[in-house]
Design a protein around this motif. Structure first.
Motif, PDB file in Angstrom:
ATOM      1  N   LEU B 133      64.708  46.071  43.601  1.00  0.00           N
ATOM      2  CA  LEU B 133      64.534  47.345  44.295  1.00  0.00           C
ATOM      3  C   LEU B 133      65.866  48.062  44.343  1.00  0.00           C
ATOM      4  O   LEU B 133      66.883  47.469  44.702  1.00  0.00           O
ATOM      5  CB  LEU B 133      64.053  47.045  45.718  1.00  0.00           C
ATOM      6  CG  LEU B 133      63.462  48.185  46.531  1.00  0.00           C
ATOM      7  CD1 LEU B 133      62.241  48.756  45.854  1.00  0.00           C
ATOM      8  CD2 LEU B 133      63.097  47.671  47.920  1.00  0.00           C
ATOM      9  N   GLU B 134      65.860  49.339  43.977  1.00  0.00           N
ATOM     10  CA  GLU B 134      67.107  50.083  44.037  1.00  0.00           C
ATOM     11  C   GLU B 134      66.886  51.399  44.779  1.00  0.00           C
ATOM     12  O   GLU B 134      65.797  51.969  44.752  1.00  0.00           O
ATOM     13  CB  GLU B 134      67.646  50.383  42.632  1.00  0.00           C
ATOM     14  CG  GLU B 134      66.836  51.410  41.899  1.00  0.00           C
ATOM     15  CD  GLU B 134      67.467  51.887  40.594  1.00  0.00           C
ATOM     16  OE1 GLU B 134      68.500  51.340  40.164  1.00  0.00           O
ATOM     17  OE2 GLU B 134      66.909  52.831  40.013  1.00  0.00           O
ATOM     18  N   VAL B 135      67.952  51.869  45.444  1.00  0.00           N
ATOM     19  CA  VAL B 135      67.901  53.170  46.093  1.00  0.00           C
ATOM     20  C   VAL B 135      69.056  54.006  45.557  1.00  0.00           C
ATOM     21  O   VAL B 135      70.175  53.522  45.401  1.00  0.00           O
ATOM     22  CB  VAL B 135      67.957  53.050  47.637  1.00  0.00           C
ATOM     23  CG1 VAL B 135      69.232  52.362  48.115  1.00  0.00           C
ATOM     24  CG2 VAL B 135      67.859  54.418  48.278  1.00  0.00           C
ATOM     25  N   LYS B 136      68.751  55.255  45.226  1.00  0.00           N
ATOM     26  CA  LYS B 136      69.778  56.151  44.716  1.00  0.00           C
ATOM     27  C   LYS B 136      69.896  57.300  45.692  1.00  0.00           C
ATOM     28  O   LYS B 136      68.963  58.079  45.862  1.00  0.00           O
ATOM     29  CB  LYS B 136      69.383  56.664  43.324  1.00  0.00           C
ATOM     30  CG  LYS B 136      69.389  55.525  42.312  1.00  0.00           C
ATOM     31  CD  LYS B 136      69.351  56.040  40.892  1.00  0.00           C
ATOM     32  CE  LYS B 136      67.952  56.152  40.383  1.00  0.00           C
ATOM     33  NZ  LYS B 136      67.868  56.084  38.933  1.00  0.00           N
ATOM     34  N   ALA B 211      75.012  69.917  29.670  1.00  0.00           N
ATOM     35  CA  ALA B 211      75.997  69.509  30.663  1.00  0.00           C
ATOM     36  C   ALA B 211      76.047  67.994  30.723  1.00  0.00           C
ATOM     37  O   ALA B 211      75.024  67.335  30.605  1.00  0.00           O
ATOM     38  CB  ALA B 211      75.619  70.066  32.027  1.00  0.00           C
ATOM     39  N   PRO B 212      77.235  67.418  30.916  1.00  0.00           N
ATOM     40  CA  PRO B 212      77.299  65.949  31.038  1.00  0.00           C
ATOM     41  C   PRO B 212      76.559  65.500  32.294  1.00  0.00           C
ATOM     42  O   PRO B 212      76.508  66.222  33.287  1.00  0.00           O
ATOM     43  CB  PRO B 212      78.794  65.652  31.148  1.00  0.00           C
ATOM     44  CG  PRO B 212      79.465  66.947  31.399  1.00  0.00           C
ATOM     45  CD  PRO B 212      78.544  68.046  31.008  1.00  0.00           C
ATOM     46  N   ASP B 219      70.086  54.614  32.071  1.00  0.00           N
ATOM     47  CA  ASP B 219      70.185  55.960  31.500  1.00  0.00           C
ATOM     48  C   ASP B 219      69.328  56.950  32.261  1.00  0.00           C
ATOM     49  O   ASP B 219      68.752  57.866  31.687  1.00  0.00           O
ATOM     50  CB  ASP B 219      69.795  55.951  30.008  1.00  0.00           C
ATOM     51  CG  ASP B 219      70.288  57.215  29.284  1.00  0.00           C
ATOM     52  OD1 ASP B 219      69.956  57.382  28.104  1.00  0.00           O
ATOM     53  OD2 ASP B 219      70.985  58.030  29.922  1.00  0.00           O
ATOM     54  N   GLN B 220      69.228  56.745  33.572  1.00  0.00           N
ATOM     55  CA  GLN B 220      68.517  57.730  34.388  1.00  0.00           C
ATOM     56  C   GLN B 220      69.555  58.499  35.184  1.00  0.00           C
ATOM     57  O   GLN B 220      70.558  57.943  35.604  1.00  0.00           O
ATOM     58  CB  GLN B 220      67.556  57.027  35.339  1.00  0.00           C
ATOM     59  CG  GLN B 220      66.424  56.346  34.590  1.00  0.00           C
ATOM     60  CD  GLN B 220      65.458  55.708  35.546  1.00  0.00           C
ATOM     61  OE1 GLN B 220      65.841  55.050  36.497  1.00  0.00           O
ATOM     62  NE2 GLN B 220      64.193  55.928  35.319  1.00  0.00           N
ATOM     63  N   PRO B 221      69.317  59.799  35.403  1.00  0.00           N
ATOM     64  CA  PRO B 221      70.374  60.618  36.001  1.00  0.00           C
ATOM     65  C   PRO B 221      70.714  60.216  37.439  1.00  0.00           C
ATOM     66  O   PRO B 221      69.837  59.894  38.228  1.00  0.00           O
ATOM     67  CB  PRO B 221      69.786  62.038  35.987  1.00  0.00           C
ATOM     68  CG  PRO B 221      68.373  61.909  35.609  1.00  0.00           C
ATOM     69  CD  PRO B 221      68.126  60.569  35.050  1.00  0.00           C
ATOM     70  N   LEU B 222      72.013  60.208  37.758  1.00  0.00           N
ATOM     71  CA  LEU B 222      72.486  59.992  39.116  1.00  0.00           C
ATOM     72  C   LEU B 222      73.061  61.281  39.678  1.00  0.00           C
ATOM     73  O   LEU B 222      72.776  61.678  40.794  1.00  0.00           O
ATOM     74  CB  LEU B 222      73.577  58.913  39.137  1.00  0.00           C
ATOM     75  CG  LEU B 222      73.142  57.485  38.896  1.00  0.00           C
ATOM     76  CD1 LEU B 222      74.348  56.566  38.865  1.00  0.00           C
ATOM     77  CD2 LEU B 222      72.176  57.025  39.971  1.00  0.00           C
ATOM     78  N   PHE B 223      73.935  61.910  38.904  1.00  0.00           N
ATOM     79  CA  PHE B 223      74.540  63.176  39.321  1.00  0.00           C
ATOM     80  C   PHE B 223      74.524  64.138  38.143  1.00  0.00           C
ATOM     81  O   PHE B 223      74.967  63.798  37.058  1.00  0.00           O
ATOM     82  CB  PHE B 223      76.010  62.982  39.730  1.00  0.00           C
ATOM     83  CG  PHE B 223      76.216  62.015  40.845  1.00  0.00           C
ATOM     84  CD1 PHE B 223      76.594  60.709  40.583  1.00  0.00           C
ATOM     85  CD2 PHE B 223      76.039  62.404  42.157  1.00  0.00           C
ATOM     86  CE1 PHE B 223      76.779  59.806  41.611  1.00  0.00           C
ATOM     87  CE2 PHE B 223      76.231  61.497  43.199  1.00  0.00           C
ATOM     88  CZ  PHE B 223      76.601  60.199  42.923  1.00  0.00           C
ATOM     89  N   GLY B 224      74.028  65.343  38.385  1.00  0.00           N
ATOM     90  CA  GLY B 224      74.154  66.372  37.362  1.00  0.00           C
ATOM     91  C   GLY B 224      75.439  67.122  37.623  1.00  0.00           C
ATOM     92  O   GLY B 224      75.938  67.140  38.745  1.00  0.00           O
ATOM     93  N   SER B 246      78.483  55.490  33.895  1.00  0.00           N
ATOM     94  CA  SER B 246      78.260  55.889  32.508  1.00  0.00           C
ATOM     95  C   SER B 246      77.957  57.371  32.504  1.00  0.00           C
ATOM     96  O   SER B 246      77.269  57.871  33.390  1.00  0.00           O
ATOM     97  CB  SER B 246      77.060  55.138  31.932  1.00  0.00           C
ATOM     98  OG  SER B 246      77.266  53.763  31.988  1.00  0.00           O
ATOM     99  N   VAL B 247      78.477  58.064  31.543  1.00  0.00           N
ATOM    100  CA  VAL B 247      78.248  59.502  31.444  1.00  0.00           C
ATOM    101  C   VAL B 247      77.506  59.778  30.152  1.00  0.00           C
ATOM    102  O   VAL B 247      77.905  59.324  29.084  1.00  0.00           O
ATOM    103  CB  VAL B 247      79.571  60.286  31.454  1.00  0.00           C
ATOM    104  CG1 VAL B 247      79.297  61.782  31.383  1.00  0.00           C
ATOM    105  CG2 VAL B 247      80.367  59.953  32.691  1.00  0.00           C
TER     106      VAL B 247
END
Lengths: 543, 500
Positions: B133-136, B211-212, B219-224, B246-247
């Protein structure tokens, strides 16, 4: 109508001593001697709000926040401030995030400085409401993954309209939840597929029995789009009235109907393979997809799982790089199983335009905007490098006001069209024609500043409206602002023309986009003839 | 159970109030019965793979058949933030391991859900199995007034695994049983966040630059990026908490090909001179050599041209193999050769390959087996391919042959009539093709030459046989066999009693 971004007005609690009585006081003080303080209360009950985040930021540096938390007494204080204008906002659990004295997207900032009272502010926060419920099927079992859509209906932003506000999916218990709702009237609509629905091709081409077993009619069903409290006609939808801070419950039951089959024979002239999708615009909102496409051996298509109703049938090219191809779309009414010959016919009218700019090489971002007078939806398309643009999906027949949106101050000066009738900036589009617009654009929007006065005293918080000549056909030219405490206001990006400036003390609940509503205020308004790049300052009496 | 959808031989019906169902005129033999009911699964041991029904034997004497369904497991819980306040809008995801593309990959088991106003979340639809289980919550502070102040930005940690660690290796697995309802709480603390600005440097021509994006291990987005100017490449991330990230850097080149690469970065303070580069990927030539000794089977291939015309051929103009590069850093990054009529079907190319580490898979399209895949001295059947940022990669050479051998497997059972689950596992390759069946023996007349381990399990319950570690535990009880080209191999294997 285009709304301009948030304009803040300054709140100035007028000190009893006026500046003229103290000739020795320096005009500007640069010591951090000042404060913003006050009490945060529930706008319903008047009770102080504890554990709220209150933040200020200079209007010149809007993300340079200073934040603090209120205690049980709801008090907030920001001492040791430099003079200037600050935004003041508050956020608390159970309340809408608001700026001070907020109306629509306008609010008041706090002016801080010598002889200005920015202490003892009373900051009222409206409690937020919520609507939640459970969607169940005909057997009373929860429907999971149903699409639930929330619409607000009533007066909003100056006009009566129904707008989609949010959409969500039900969870495994069939439950959905819409939070953070402002007081108002809301409608809830649900679209879902019965989980057990089985559809297969009904129309076997050539009349011979297909190899598939016949479809169990008990399972060839669909749910029509259903509105709270459980009706399928939009007119019978019951509004949910969320008062301040109310949490309403809205459960719905879905009832299956026999699903319809629409056969779309393959178009022998089609250049490339296509896919068909049926969309429905619920309450004139964003379209949702209904039904699925099945293909048979000869590449005839059949859309299955359809409840009866009105749909837009769209044809998409299937090629890999078909992104730039326009899609065909036409409106259809589905009442029985049937066949639709999809070739060529489209309800949507192709529309392209060429914009001639009279000045400047750096255009910035310019878009052509079409305001649908009936649905109030704005269609927007960017102007390409050669001044050309096209609405790839076409537009529905109707009446539209044409305008430009530009960051550099370009505005529409002339408009002519083939395939549509033009009245001023309004075009009337009939089905069947192709429409081409020729637009002349020029740079030089103007600006009107001024002061709102009642008996020569400045009035804070009044609604300022800039009404164009021929308002019924120029909705896109309206501008609005909220007056500062020193009564001043700014109306930016004004397209040259003749206008009347109105100041209305409690105008925030008026349907001001309707010309008849404002007509009684017009005689006391101030008329301004705005020339290109003109700047004007006026004094407007508050009504 | 009432209202279960039962499907058999193309027909469907809903069960009655006692769960009863009946189908007439069912042909004798083995039939597949599909069962569907929201919130239920066919009992299975692996969390992500699973069947939709049961195979049953139907004969004239078949009486009432009883089929079972297992209820879903549900994970609920709450996320609280600074000072115990409920955190709204944090993304919760349940992950599980699945064998994919030559490796054991952690993938989302269900779509992500967000916590509501009370910080609560609920994830249903889980089969019995082992989950993480993860929370972002890194982006939650965007909605918190003043939290991302430019003076002193703060943020919640980008990824936290249950019960509260940023490292997946240190996280606690949730072993869920059918029908189990588990509660999981997260308590997060705000940390100093840093402002990162820099430039995305492009080499070569690009149609579109994205945009990076800071992404997680999947490979799921954390910060745009909060700001990005495609013309200058300047970007800004306003509030990123400390950590290693990772970017994802991507763009569309002038040939309309999508190029993605993952670059690493460590954040521990404000940085204003970050540099990421977007370069045209590498062009890697692929040469396919077919060494076929047996007469070719006649084939027919057809393709539709853009004008609508259909072209037929005997397939000799199509490439005899398809080669795919799969990134070890992201499931979403892969490159493959085209499969369409070509002037020189043996001379393929991989275009625009971004720097990174890859596993290479070659698949014959017209018969034969892959005998070798090499890049220079690198044996790509067994090793990973590293594509450097600067430099080239030796052309990939693929050899296909059709000199298959024969394999006969006999199971030595303890009791007569005992059936075993037989697995034939290629040794030592990145993409093992495991042949499996249930019975007392196995016979192939055309088997790919190579070295194999042969297992015979009395039951596969609880055995994830693509997991190399699992098989390694039983390796000593397996039989080994080598199938030679054009050869005839035979092996006898003892039954492994897993329970013992």
């Amino acid at each position: 109508m285009l709304e301009r971004p948030v304009l803040c007005s300054a709140l100035l609690v007028v000190a009893t001593l006026s500046a003229l009585a103290q000739p020795n006081r320096p005009a500007v003080s640069s010591r951090a001697d000042f404060q913003i303080s006050g009490t945060l209360v529930d706008s319903n009950t008047g009770q102080p709000i504890a554990r709220a985040r209150v933040a200020i930021a200079p209007v010149t540096e809007r993300d340079n926040f200073s934040t603090m938390f209120t205690q049980e007494d709801g008090r907030f204080a920001f001492p040791r401030l430099m003079p200037g204008k600050y935004t003041l906002s508050a956020q608390a659990r159970g309340y809408l995030l608001q700026s001070f004295n907020q109306h629509d997207q306008f609010s008041s900032s706090i002016v801080v400085g010598p002889d200005l009272d920015s202490a003892n502010l009373l900051f009222r926060l409206p409690p937020e409401g919520a609507i939640s419920g459970v969607v169940a099927d005909e057997a009373g079992e929860p429907v999971r993954d149903a699409q639930v859509m929330l619409y607000s209906t009533g007066l909003s932003g100056g006009s009566e309209a129904t707008r989609r506000r949010a959409a969500t999916m039900t969870n495994d218990e069939g439950a959905y939840h819409f939070g953070h709702l402002a007081p108002g009237r809301y409608l809830v609509a649900v679209s879902a597929r019965p989980w057990y629905a089985q559809h297969s091709i009904l129309h076997a081409s050539g009349g011979t029995a297909s190899g598939d077993a016949p479809v169990n009619p008990q399972l060839d069903v669909a749910y029509p789009v259903t509105f709270f409290p459980g009706v399928t006609e939009a007119e019978a939808a019951a509004p949910l009235v969320v008062g301040r801070g109310e949490k309403l419950s809205a459960d719905l039951n879905l009832q299956p109907v026999a699903a319809l089959h629409i056969r779309v024979p393959r178009d022998p002239d089609a250049e490339r393979p296509t896919r068909i999708a049926l969309e429905k615009r619920v309450l004139d909102g964003p379209p949702i997809q209904i039904g699925e496409q099945i293909s048979n051996h000869e590449n005839d298509r059949e859309i299955v799982g359809l409840p009866p109703g009105h749909y837009t049938m769209r044809t998409f090219p299937l090629s890999r790089d078909g992104g730039n191809d326009s899609t065909l779309a036409r409106e259809i009414d589905v009442g029985n199983n049937g066949e639709i010959n999809n070739a060529k016919a489209s309800s949507y009218v192709p529309l392209s335009a060429k914009v001639e700019f009279n000045a400047g090489t750096s255009l910035g971002q310019v878009s052509l905007q079409l305001l649908n007078k009936r649905t109030r939806e704005v269609l927007s398309e960017r102007v390409g490098n050669g001044g050309e643009l096209a609405f790839k999906q076409g537009v529905l027949p109707g009446s539209y006001e044409v305008s430009l949106a530009s960051s550099s101050g370009f505005y529409l000066r002339s408009l002519s069209a083939t395939g549509a009738t033009v009245t001023g900036r309004t075009i009337d589009i009939r089905p069947g024609n192709t429409v081409t617009l020729a637009i002349g654009a020029t740079i030089g929007e103007g600006q009107i500043t001024g002061t709102a006065l009642r008996l020569d005293k400045p009035v804070a918080g009044a609604m300022i409206v800039l009404v164009p000549a021929d308002p019924a056909h120029n909705q896109v030219l309206y501008r609005r602002d909220q007056s500062d405490s020193d009564g001043t206001f700014t109306l930016p990006a004004v397209v040259p023309g003749r206008y009347t400036v109105l100041a209305i003390g409690s105008g925030w609940d008026l349907e001001w986009t309707k010309p008849s509503v404002l007509s009684s205020y017009m005689t006391a308004g101030v008329v301004v003839e705005v020339q290109a790049n003109g700047k004007y300052d006026v004094k407007v009496p508050v009504q | 159970m009432s209202r279960v959808l039962v499907q058999m031989n193309g027909r469907s019906m809903l069960t009655g109030p006692e769960g009863e169902f009946s189908f007439d005129s069912v042909p004798a033999g083995t039939s597949f019965v599909g069962l569907i009911k929201p919130g239920y699964f066919i009992p299975a041991s692996k969390p992500l793979a699973g069947t939709m029904g049961h195979s049953i034997n139907v004969g004239p004497d078949t009486g009432k058949v009883v089929l079972k369904l297992a209820p879903e497991a549900v994970v609920t819980g709450q996320v609280t933030g600074q000072d115990g306040e409920p955190l709204e809008g944090a993304a919760i995801q349940v992950l599980a391991y699945m064998w994919m593309d030559g490796g054991h990959q952690l993938v989302p088991a269900r779509g992500a859900v967000r916590t509501d106003e009370d910080g609560n979340f609920r994830i249903a639809g889980l089969r019995a199995g082992r989950y993480y289980l993860e929370v972002k919550a890194g982006n939650v502070t965007r909605r918190v007034l003043g939290a991302q102040s430019s003076k002193a930005p703060t943020a919640y940690p980008a990824v936290v695994y249950y019960p509260g660690t940023p490292e997946l290796a240190a996280s606690a697995a949730l072993d869920l049983l059918a029908g189990q309802k588990m509660e999981a709480e997260f308590s997060l603390a705000l940390a100093t966040a840093y402002r990162l600005t820099g430039q995305l440097v492009t080499v070569g021509g690009w149609k579109q630059i994205f945009a990076p994006v800071i992404v997680d291990a999947l490979d799921q987005p954390l910060f745009g990026a909060d700001q990005f100017d495609p013309t200058s490449g300047a970007f800004e991330f306003r509030a990123v908490p400390a950590g290693t990230y990772s970017v994802r850097v991507s763009g569309t080149d002038l040939q309309d090909r999508h190029n993605v690469s993952i670059q690493k970065m460590t954040v521990s303070r404000n940085v204003s001179d970050l540099r990421f580069s977007l370069r045209p990927g590498l062009e890697i030539p692929v040469a396919v050599r077919t060494e076929f000794s047996k007469p070719k089977q006649s084939r027919s291939c057809s393709s539709t041209q853009p004008g609508g015309a259909v072209e037929q051929s005997d397939c000799s103009d199509y490439p005899p193999a398809r080669i795919e590069l799969m990134s070890t850093e992201s499931l979403r990054i892969r490159f493959s050769t085209d499969y369409s009529p070509m002037k020189d079907p043996a001379g393929l190319s991989l275009h625009g390959v971004a720097p990174g580490k890859y596993r290479v898979r070659a698949m014959p399209t017209m018969g034969g087996y892959v005998q070798s895949v090499r890049s220079g001295n690198l044996d790509l059947l067994r090793e990973e391919l590293i594509v450097p940022e600067d430099g080239t990669v030796a052309p990939i050479e693929v050899v296909l042959r059709d000199d298959t051998g024969a394999l006969n497997v006999v199971v030595r059972t303890r009791k007569p009539g005992e059936k075993a689950s037989i697995l034939v596992v290629p040794e030592d390759v990145l993409f093992p093709n495991i042949a499996s069946t249930m019975g007392t023996g196995l016979s192939f007349s055309q088997f790919t030459p190579g070295n194999y381990k042969v297992f015979a399990f009395d039951s596969l319950e609880g055995i994830d046989y693509y997991d190399t570690q699992t098989l390694a535990e039983y390796a000593s009880q397996a039989a080994r066999v080598t199938v030679a080209a054009n050869g005839n191999a035979s092996v006898v294997v003892d039954v492994i009693h897993v329970g013992d």
